[in-house]
Design a protein around this motif. Structure first.
Motif: not given
Length: 566
Positions: A476-482, A554-557
């Motif tokens: 999670n040092n990089n961004n993501w979307i679930t 859509i916002k990340a994380n």
């Protein structure tokens, strides 16, 4: 664009670690019998602090003290070499994924040892939302007294709670989720426990898009515990020494019962010995297809003919044999778009070089395992459960592979292959943590974000020994979307939905599945790494019902719950 029909919950990437000093007390387990203790002794679990490793083994510390058993002290037959699997599922719908594990047991006339005082069993671990787990097997009423191989999760009655199907050596099992933390054995009522089979892989899918989950069960072989070679240098007879057992396709009748429609749907399994089974719409025609990884025999690709039947395209598609033209010891299958061309590719683990099938379109695949850099690194290992994942959230899918010997309890190192150039992979395992230098007899594995911090963790079942849980410390040092999909017209799980996202100009394509890897099932939520991008430009969902839904900006994380439009 005004967006409707979705809800979301933010998940701070560090939220699971603010409880590092919280002590959780619950009933301990007897490691020898793998059964919860009946005494009043309490075991204290404290979440380990992060070290410098990318993946850190923390299973015993957080309450995941599952030890797999083959039902005997030593491996004496092929059935003992096969199990077992595990699944991530949110059985209580609290937003945190729990774990179900499969186990072997001692069987009279089968196990070549004395019956132990305490019999091993399957286990259900509840995620306590603070980084630790509680064994709730007895409380949930889901103890299984058969020799379990694999598990697949699906909400077969669309009541909002995931149910559990177990593929067993013996009668298979279906446990209905009662929605109150308990399960009921509905095997007999459902008609899924007919006969005594040797089932290994199984997968939930809605093959006719009627909004109800159907079930494909992959059967292995007709095992005779009394049969043995006169001279057996390999320890015990292999799969070709026994007759195969045909696979079965069950149609969901909508009244919590199932009907065998195997012959009606054109599935003819003459000599396959099914191991891993998976389902995805590889040709993007709106109907989910089925892939069967067979042991020592040609693999099947059952192409779905608009829900009216299936045609085996294994050989014609180029996925029936390995790159050397051999029917290998195929173990598991998973689907993903590893090269960014919006077509679903496949990875098949086996006993040597494995197969990375690039989807060329028009129903044709090409095995790229060698040119991708996977074959040479895999050649010395026997690969079992394997899955695509974006372990570092850099916006492309990598590959995890659990390894272990075929006929002996000899360990091998597990592997992670990093996707470094949308088609080229490097074995980066030893750089990711001390665990990847250890030798284990790996079998099933499930992958998912257990602490909702935005990166993928890994649970591994090791044959006849303690399981492994790897916490991802750095993804999670990089961004993501679930994405958590909920069907309305489609099956409630949204299994079969095709999802495409774009972030920073890069498009990623995925499909919601049930079974992933070998005998196991990953987190049902779809996870995408998006590198350093802070916005997902759009999310496009093609539901099994045919409805297409688009969300923008859509916002990340965050973990985003999306409901299918009515």
């Amino acid at each position: 664009m005004h967006i409707k029909n979705y809800n979301f919950r933010y998940s701070n990437k560090y939220n699971s670690y603010i409880f590092l000093l919280i002590i959780v007390i619950f009933t301990g387990c007897n490691l020898n019998s793998n059964s919860p203790s009946n005494s009043n002794n309490k075991t204290v679990y404290t979440i380990p602090e992060e070290n410098n490793e990318f993946f850190q083994e923390i299973g015993q510390e957080i309450g995941l003290n599952f030890t797999h058993s083959i039902g005997s002290n030593d491996m004496k037959n092929i059935i003992e070499s096969v199990g077992g699997g595990a699944a991530f599922l949110d059985f209580d719908q609290d937003g945190y994924i729990d774990i179900y594990t499969c186990n072997g047991i001692w069987l009279e006339g089968f196990s070549k040892c004395e019956e132990p005082d305490n019999l091993p069993k399957n286990h259900l671990y509840r995620n306590l939302q603070n980084g630790t787990f509680e064994d709730v097997t007895d409380k949930a009423g889901i103890d299984n007294s058969t020799y379990s191989m694999g598990v697949t999760i699906g909400d077969y009655n669309n009541d909002g709670y995931p149910d559990i199907f177990l593929s067993n050596y013996g009668v298979n099992s279906l446990f209905k989720n009662n929605g109150n933390g308990t399960f009921s054995d509905v095997t007999k009522k459902s008609n899924l426990g007919v006969g005594k089979a040797c089932s290994v892989g199984a997968v939930w899918l809605d093959f006719n898009n009627d909004g109800l989950l159907d079930l494909y069960v992959g059967n292995y072989l007709s095992f005779d515990p009394e049969y043995n070679y006169y001279y057996a240098p390999d320890g015990f007879p292999g799969p070709l020494a026994y007759d195969s057992q045909p696979d079965v396709l069950f149609l969901n009748n909508g009244d919590e019962t199932f009907s065998d429609v195997t012959k009606e749907m054109g599935i003819v399994d003459i000599d396959g010995r099914a191991m891993g089974v998976g389902a995805a719409d590889y040709n993007d025609d709106g109907f989910v297809d089925i892939y069967v990884a067979n042991d020592h025999t040609v693999n099947y690709l059952w192409q779905n003919n608009q829900g009216k039947g299936f045609i085996n395209k294994g050989t014609m598609s180029g996925t029936g044999f390995s790159q050397a033209g051999e029917a290998t010891v195929s173990m598991s299958v998973d689907f993903a778009d590893y090269d960014g061309d919006e077509l679903l590719d496949m990875f098949i683990s086996d006993d040597n070089y494995c197969s990375l099938y690039k989807n060329l379109g028009n129903g044709i695949f090409s095995d790229k395992s060698y040119v991708a850099g996977i074959s040479v690194a895999s050649g010395q290992f026997v690969g079992w459960s394997s899955s695509f994942l974006d372990y570092d959230n850099d916006a492309d899918v990598d590959i995890f592979k659990a390894n272990g010997e075929l006929k002996h309890l000899y360990g091998q190192e597990d592997q992670i292959f990093e996707n470094v150039d949308l088609g080229k992979f490097n074995d980066v395992s030893v750089n990711l943590g001390a665990y990847f230098k250890e030798e284990n007899v790996g079998r099933g594995a499930c992958l998912g974000d257990y602490d909702n911090d935005g990166d993928i963790d890994i649970f591994i079942v090791n044959l006849n020994s303690a399981s492994t849980f790897l916490r991802n410390n750095k993804g999670n040092n990089n961004n993501w979307i679930t994405l958590n999909l909920i069907g309305e017209t489609s099956n409630r799980d949204g299994i079969g939905s095709r999802v495409k996202i774009s972030s920073g100009g890069k498009i990623q394509t995925s499909q919601k599945k049930s079974t992933s890897g070998y005998l196991s099932q990953n987190d049902s939520r779809l996870h995408f790494g998006i590198s350093q991008n802070e916005i997902v430009d759009f999310i496009e969902i093609k539901w099994p019902s045919g409805k297409i839904q688009t969300l923008e900006q859509i916002k990340a994380n965050q973990i985003l719950t999306i409901k299918e439009p009515k």
